[in-house]
Design a protein around this motif. Structure first.
Motif, short mmCIF file in Angstrom:
data_model
loop_
_atom_site.label_atom_id
_atom_site.label_comp_id
_atom_site.label_asym_id
_atom_site.label_seq_id
_atom_site.Cartn_x
_atom_site.Cartn_y
_atom_site.Cartn_z
N ASP A 21 2.58 17.23 3.12
CA ASP A 21 3.57 18.29 2.86
C ASP A 21 3.07 19.67 3.25
N PHE A 22 1.78 19.93 3.06
CA PHE A 22 1.24 21.28 3.21
C PHE A 22 0.99 21.61 4.68
N ALA B 108 -5.39 20.53 -8.96
CA ALA B 108 -6.63 20.64 -8.20
C ALA B 108 -6.34 20.77 -6.70
N ALA B 109 -5.33 20.05 -6.22
CA ALA B 109 -4.98 20.13 -4.81
C ALA B 109 -4.55 21.54 -4.43
N LEU B 110 -3.69 22.15 -5.25
CA LEU B 110 -3.26 23.51 -4.95
C LEU B 110 -4.42 24.50 -5.08
N ARG B 111 -5.20 24.32 -6.11
CA ARG B 111 -6.34 25.22 -6.33
C ARG B 111 -7.29 25.16 -5.13
N GLY B 112 -7.45 23.96 -4.57
CA GLY B 112 -8.33 23.80 -3.42
C GLY B 112 -7.85 24.53 -2.19
N HIS B 113 -6.56 24.84 -2.12
CA HIS B 113 -6.01 25.59 -0.99
C HIS B 113 -5.81 27.07 -1.33
N GLY B 114 -6.37 27.51 -2.45
CA GLY B 114 -6.35 28.93 -2.78
C GLY B 114 -5.16 29.39 -3.58
N LEU C 200 0.84 -1.19 0.00
CA LEU C 200 0.00 0.00 0.00
C LEU C 200 0.87 1.25 0.00
N LEU C 201 0.44 2.28 -0.69
CA LEU C 201 1.08 3.58 -0.63
C LEU C 201 -0.01 4.65 -0.56
N GLN C 202 0.18 5.62 0.28
CA GLN C 202 -0.78 6.71 0.42
C GLN C 202 -0.30 7.89 -0.43
N VAL C 203 -1.17 8.44 -1.24
CA VAL C 203 -0.79 9.48 -2.21
C VAL C 203 -1.19 10.85 -1.69
N GLN C 204 -0.23 11.77 -1.71
CA GLN C 204 -0.48 13.17 -1.39
C GLN C 204 0.29 14.03 -2.38
N ILE C 205 -0.06 15.29 -2.44
CA ILE C 205 0.63 16.24 -3.32
C ILE C 205 1.62 17.04 -2.48
N GLY C 206 2.79 17.31 -3.04
CA GLY C 206 3.78 18.08 -2.31
C GLY C 206 4.75 18.77 -3.23
#
Length: 342
Positions: A320-321, A68-74, A28-34
């Motif tokens: 990361d965020f 989309a991840a960055l856009r979601g945080h403004g 298993l690997l958990q995916v996040q944006i960074g």
């Protein structure tokens, strides 16, 4: 007071082993944006600034998810290019525990971002809309194209009168992959920075060891290195860094130091940071917090304290965020009670 900050760097997929497992201990690997620069952009957006990213992502569902991840945080991602024929950069993370440190494995060669050179970006037009440009030493470590793009971006920003922020973020694994000479590349980078987030080790990578140094404490080594950097780079006005101590992966102490060209030294005493959830991105949270303070007109010492508090809070946030806002940082600075807020 809202400022406009442009961050240049690579958006990454972070693939982490669940919990405190080793990589692929279970399938298993958990995916996040960074990504270091994206981390700064997210923090600045949450502090109320107009933060924008510039870079290149894969023109596929993975790149779309990162945007989309960055856009979601403004964060404004309208200046990020999409390359349909390229791949996303990846990094794999096994979070440490106790006396076992965390480990990162990079998979970034020939990514969409690494393939894009200086000519992919219209730097004079891009920086003209902003008050500050932020870059890190990770980008020039990715290859000659990225190194050239970093220097070009910084020169354009400084010519336009922007604050030019550089975070050392020295990554030996990335530099070794293309057998570069980091000192030569980073000297050209630091020549354009007005504020640097760096300690004595970052500066020694660029200027070499200080043969005359007789410093016997961590702070004294940083102050000596800062004096050398100010002498070598006339446009550099401030150097800031965290001071980290480690008892285990889960129990650290974190202080901070800011030195000005005029010789002023500002300090934040070390604070215990225990029960660490995720330390990845803490340095980026510090840089974003200091930049926020300076951009809104705080005194240097207050900006340093704000950055330090933001970095401490990042250790409590997975991924990361740093997803705290200025009110949360202010509450920590005021030593407010830790009761449940309801």
């Amino acid at each position: 007071m809202t400022r406009r900050v442009l961050c240049f760097g690579e958006l990454l997929l972070r693939l982490g082993a669940p919990g405190r497992e080793l990589l692929l201990q279970s399938p298993l690997l958990q995916v996040q944006i960074g990504g270091a620069e994206a981390n700064v952009a997210v923090s600045l957006a949450r502090f109320g600034h107009h933060a924008a990213m510039v870079g290149t992502v894969a023109g596929n569902a993975l790149g779309d998810a990162a945007l989309a991840a960055l856009r979601g945080h403004g964060v404004d991602v309208g200046r990020v290019r999409r390359d349909p024929g390229a791949r996303m950069g990846l990094y794999f993370l096994a979070t440490g525990a106790g006396l076992r440190p965390s480990e990162v494995v990079y998979d970034r060669a020939d990514s969409a971002f690494a393939r894009a050179g200086s000519d992919a970006y219209d730097w004079p037009a891009l920086v003209a809309e902003f008050d500050c440009l932020h870059v890190s030493g990770i980008t020039p470590a990715l290859g000659q194209r990225c190194a050239d793009a970093t220097v070009t971006a910084m020169r354009s920003a400084r010519a336009a009168g922007l604050e030019v922020s550089f975070d050392g973020n020295f990554r030996p694994k990335l530099w070794a992959a293309w057998q570069a000479d980091p000192a030569t590349v980073l000297r050209a980078v630091l020549a354009e920075a007005t504020i640097a987030f760096a300690d004595h080790r970052d500066i020694e990578v660029v200027l070499g060891p200080d043969a005359d140094a007789h410093a016997d404490t961590h702070e004294a080594r940083i102050l000596a290195a800062a004096a050398r950097a100010f002498a070598a780079f006339p446009q550099l006005r401030r150097i800031a860094t965290t001071l980290r101590g480690q008892n285990s992966v889960d129990a650290h102490s974190l202080g901070a130091l800011l030195v000005t060209r005029g010789g002023d030294v500002h300090r934040v005493a070390p604070q215990a940071v225990e029960g660490i959830v995720d330390r990845i991105g803490a340095g980026d949270a510090f840089a974003a917090g200091v930049l926020h303070g300076l951009l809104v007109g705080m005194a240097d010492g207050d900006a340093l304290a704000f950055g330090h508090a933001a970095a401490c809070l990042k250790h409590t946030v997975p991924g990361d965020f740093n997803l705290v806002d200025a009110a949360a940082v202010g509450a920590l600075l005021r030593h407010e009670r830790l009761d449940v807020r309801r």
